[in-house]
Design an enzyme around this catalytic site. Structure first.
Site, PDB file in Angstrom:
ATOM      1  N   ASP A  30       0.842  -1.203   0.000  1.00  0.00           N
ATOM      2  CA  ASP A  30       0.000   0.000   0.000  1.00  0.00           C
ATOM      3  C   ASP A  30       0.874   1.248   0.000  1.00  0.00           C
ATOM      4  OD1 ASP A  30      -2.079  -1.776   0.430  1.00  0.00           O
ATOM      5  OD2 ASP A  30      -2.102  -1.437   2.597  1.00  0.00           O
TER       6      ASP A  30
HETATM    7  N1  URA Z   1      -0.941  -5.965   3.974  1.00  0.00           N
HETATM    8  C1  URA Z   1      -1.438  -4.719   3.967  1.00  0.00           C
HETATM    9  O1  URA Z   1      -2.453  -4.451   4.584  1.00  0.00           O
HETATM   10  N2  URA Z   1      -0.807  -3.795   3.274  1.00  0.00           N
HETATM   11  C2  URA Z   1       0.313  -4.003   2.576  1.00  0.00           C
HETATM   12  O2  URA Z   1       0.860  -3.100   1.964  1.00  0.00           O
HETATM   13  C3  URA Z   1       0.832  -5.311   2.595  1.00  0.00           C
HETATM   14  C4  URA Z   1       0.182  -6.281   3.297  1.00  0.00           C
END
Ligand code: URA
Length: 253
Positions: A113
């Site tokens: 993310d």
């Molecule tokens: N899980 C998440 O919630 N975000 C990420 O970026 C990776 C794994």
């Protein structure tokens, strides 16, 4: 069609060539061939064919493929605030801008993310990306999570057992408390899948606020000493070792 000797080491199975160019696993590249989307020197290719990507024109959907002379694999420590996308996403800083070049064959493994930091892998090796990310291979991913308050025994048990996301339970996880205090705790979670926003959603589902999320390893790869926003191009030897670890044979064709 050009005749090439079977003993020519550059005479490689077509699905392997396509996979190396970043078009997915060898299996999914076989589908591209079966669908008649691939040509070799102007003729529609058939499954089982080999070609020399350095001497022949191989086209997928009428686009000349560009065969990397060497596989490139990069391990990056992604900083927060960058989007992981091969497209321009409304001017949000893009992670590819931190790389030495933006090649359309350099794919990322396991999206992070915008606000997540940590280990992000890029590779021209489609088979490697596939093995590292497809849930059937159950490659372990380790995340460091900084949360508000403490993680109760009950919450730990729920995360370990599985959390219902979109109607199915997440696969069993492993939780380790690294440090804890009244205000915030540092927790390590190991998961074996990579659903969308998985870690954030797992914690949210049991009412826990995440302050910070960082991936520290994927399979045998660790962040090591790579500084935030920096990357390391992994050597040929390391890449070969990595491929073997994830179950890819080392044969040339
Ligand atoms: N899980 C998440 O919630 N975000 C990420 O970026 C990776 C794994």
């Amino acid at each position: 069609m050009k005749k090439i000797s079977n003993s020519d080491p550059n005479f490689i199975r077509l699905q392997k060539i396509l996979s190396k160019c970043g078009y997915g696993s060898r299996r999914s590249c076989e589908e591209l061939i079966l669908e008649g989307r691939v040509t070799i020197d102007g003729q529609v290719a058939k499954l089982g064919m080999k070609a020399n990507p350095f001497e022949q024109s191989i086209l997928l959907d009428d686009q000349l493929i560009s065969y990397p002379t060497e596989d490139t694999t990069i391990v990056m420590n992604k900083p927060s605030g960058f989007i992981v996308s091969t497209k321009d996403e409304n001017g949000i800083p893009n992670i590819y801008n931190l790389l030495p070049y933006h090649s359309n064959t350099l794919r990322y493994a396991g999206r992070l993310d915008v606000n997540t930091e940590g280990l992000l892998l890029f590779s021209t090796d489609g088979e490697l990306i596939y093995r590292l990310t497809h849930p059937k291979f159950e490659i372990k991913k380790v995340y460091e999570v900084i949360i508000e308050g403490r993680l109760s025994k009950n919450a730990q048990a729920q995360l370990n057992y599985g959390i219902n996301l979109d109607g199915t339970l997440t696969k069993p996880a492993n939780i380790k408390i690294i440090s804890e205090s009244q205000d915030r705790s540092v927790v390590e979670i190991i998961i074996h899948e990579g659903r969308n926003h998985q870690v954030r959603r797992m914690f949210e589902a049991i009412g826990i606020t995440i302050f910070h999320l960082r991936r520290i390893s994927i399979g045998p790869l660790n962040l090591g000493a790579i500084k935030r926003g920096k990357y390391k191009v992994i050597s040929k030897g390391e890449l070969e070792k990595l491929r073997v670890t994830v179950g890819i044979s080392t044969g040339t064709n």
